[in-house]
Design a protein around this motif. Structure first.
Motif, PDB file in Angstrom:
ATOM      1  N   UNK A  80       0.964  -1.246  -0.049  1.00 29.54           N
ATOM      2  CA  UNK A  80      -0.208   0.096   0.131  1.00 29.54           C
ATOM      3  C   UNK A  80       0.790   1.291  -0.094  1.00 29.54           C
ATOM      4  N   UNK A  81       1.766   1.169   1.017  1.00 28.02           N
ATOM      5  CA  UNK A  81       2.789   2.398   0.907  1.00 28.02           C
ATOM      6  C   UNK A  81       3.630   2.715  -0.468  1.00 28.02           C
ATOM      7  N   UNK A  82       4.026   1.416  -1.052  1.00 29.71           N
ATOM      8  CA  UNK A  82       4.941   1.626  -2.372  1.00 29.71           C
ATOM      9  C   UNK A  82       3.792   2.162  -3.517  1.00 29.71           C
ATOM     10  N   UNK A  83       2.566   1.461  -3.511  1.00 27.38           N
ATOM     11  CA  UNK A  83       1.644   1.816  -4.511  1.00 27.38           C
ATOM     12  C   UNK A  83       1.271   3.470  -4.462  1.00 27.38           C
ATOM     13  N   UNK A  84       1.104   3.983  -2.956  1.00 30.20           N
ATOM     14  CA  UNK A  84       0.562   5.554  -2.753  1.00 30.20           C
ATOM     15  C   UNK A  84       1.830   6.209  -3.564  1.00 30.20           C
ATOM     16  N   UNK A  85       3.279   5.702  -3.106  1.00 25.33           N
ATOM     17  CA  UNK A  85       4.294   6.716  -3.991  1.00 25.33           C
ATOM     18  C   UNK A  85       4.384   6.439  -5.240  1.00 25.33           C
ATOM     19  N   UNK A  86       4.132   5.645  -5.640  1.00 23.35           N
ATOM     20  CA  UNK A  86       4.305   5.282  -7.357  1.00 23.35           C
ATOM     21  C   UNK A  86       3.010   5.886  -7.888  1.00 23.35           C
ATOM     22  N   UNK A  87       1.974   6.010  -7.348  1.00 26.26           N
ATOM     23  CA  UNK A  87       0.795   6.643  -7.657  1.00 26.26           C
ATOM     24  C   UNK A  87       0.843   8.172  -7.831  1.00 26.26           C
ATOM     25  N   UNK A  88       1.631   8.660  -6.766  1.00 24.57           N
ATOM     26  CA  UNK A  88       1.767  10.140  -6.825  1.00 24.57           C
ATOM     27  C   UNK A  88       2.830  10.414  -7.818  1.00 24.57           C
ATOM     28  N   UNK A  89       3.814   9.571  -8.281  1.00 23.62           N
ATOM     29  CA  UNK A  89       4.736   9.886  -9.192  1.00 23.62           C
ATOM     30  C   UNK A  89       4.086   9.963 -10.577  1.00 23.62           C
ATOM     31  N   UNK A  90       3.014   8.823 -10.556  1.00 21.70           N
ATOM     32  CA  UNK A  90       2.448   8.834 -12.019  1.00 21.70           C
ATOM     33  C   UNK A  90       1.576  10.217 -12.120  1.00 21.70           C
ATOM     34  N   UNK A  91       1.002  10.524 -11.101  1.00 21.46           N
ATOM     35  CA  UNK A  91       0.345  11.927 -11.200  1.00 21.46           C
ATOM     36  C   UNK A  91       0.843  12.964 -11.528  1.00 21.46           C
ATOM     37  N   UNK A  92       2.243  13.054 -11.014  1.00 26.18           N
ATOM     38  CA  UNK A  92       3.076  14.081 -11.656  1.00 26.18           C
ATOM     39  C   UNK A  92       3.482  14.046 -13.096  1.00 26.18           C
ATOM     40  N   UNK A  93       3.347  12.932 -13.439  1.00 23.95           N
ATOM     41  CA  UNK A  93       3.896  12.664 -14.766  1.00 23.95           C
ATOM     42  C   UNK A  93       2.412  13.007 -15.856  1.00 23.95           C
ATOM     43  N   UNK A  94       1.414  12.843 -15.024  1.00 28.42           N
ATOM     44  CA  UNK A  94       0.040  13.130 -15.941  1.00 28.42           C
ATOM     45  C   UNK A  94      -0.574  12.000 -16.374  1.00 28.42           C
ATOM     46  N   UNK A  95       0.063  10.813 -15.982  1.00 29.89           N
ATOM     47  CA  UNK A  95      -0.394   9.403 -16.241  1.00 29.89           C
ATOM     48  C   UNK A  95      -1.536   9.014 -15.218  1.00 29.89           C
ATOM     49  N   UNK A  96      -2.743   8.631 -15.858  1.00 29.27           N
ATOM     50  CA  UNK A  96      -3.934   8.326 -14.968  1.00 29.27           C
ATOM     51  C   UNK A  96      -3.685   6.846 -14.517  1.00 29.27           C
ATOM     52  N   UNK A  97      -4.117   7.040 -13.224  1.00 35.22           N
ATOM     53  CA  UNK A  97      -3.812   5.425 -12.228  1.00 35.22           C
ATOM     54  C   UNK A  97      -4.728   5.419 -11.236  1.00 35.22           C
ATOM     55  N   UNK A  98      -4.972   4.338 -10.637  1.00 37.45           N
ATOM     56  CA  UNK A  98      -5.893   4.141  -9.534  1.00 37.45           C
ATOM     57  C   UNK A  98      -5.389   3.642  -8.315  1.00 37.45           C
TER      58      UNK A  98
END
Length: 106
Positions: A80-98
Motif C-alpha cells: 500500500x505504501x509503495x503503491x501510494x508513492x508510485x501513484x503520486x509519481x504517476x500523477x506528477x507525470x500526468x499518467x492516470x492511475x488508480x
C-alpha cells in the motif's frame, strides 16, 4: 524522467551540471529541454548542502519528492505504501492511475 531512489551523489551531480554518467547526463538534458524531472531522494538526515542542492534543482524546474509514507490514508501493507508513492509519481507525470485513494472533500 524519474530517478528513484536518487542518491545525494546523483542529486549533487545534477544540481551542479556534472554529467559524469548516463543518469546525470540524461537528467541534465531533461532540465535543459524543460521536461519533467522527478527526484526521490532516499537519504536522511539532510544537511545544508543537501538542501541547497535540492533548492537549486527545484528552481531549475525539477520536482523533489521524498518517498515519505503517507499514513493519513491508513495503509495496511508495505505494498500500500509503495503503491501510494508510485501513484503520486504517476500523477506528477500526468499518467492516470488508480493507485492513490483520492480525497473527495468534506
Amino acid at each position: 524522467m524519474v530517478i528513484a531512489p536518487c542518491s545525494m551523489k546523483t542529486l549533487s551531480a545534477i544540481a551542479n551540471g556534472y554529467a559524469n554518467n548516463p543518469v546525470s547526463r540524461a537528467a541534465n538534458f531533461t532540465l535543459k529541454e524543460k521536461r519533467r524531472l522527478i527526484l526521490l531522494p532516499g537519504e536522511t538526515p539532510l544537511h545544508e548542502i543537501h538542501l541547497e542542492n535540492m533548492l537549486k534543482l527545484a528552481r531549475a524546474g525539477a520536482v523533489i519528492m521524498p518517498p515519505v509514507p503517507a499514513f493519513y490514508y491508513r495503509p495496511a501493507t508495505i505494498t500500500d505504501i509503495v503503491q501510494h508513492t508510485v501513484g503520486r509519481v504517476l500523477d506528477l507525470l500526468g499518467i492516470e492511475n488508480d493507485l492513490v485513494s483520492r480525497w473527495e472533500g468534506l
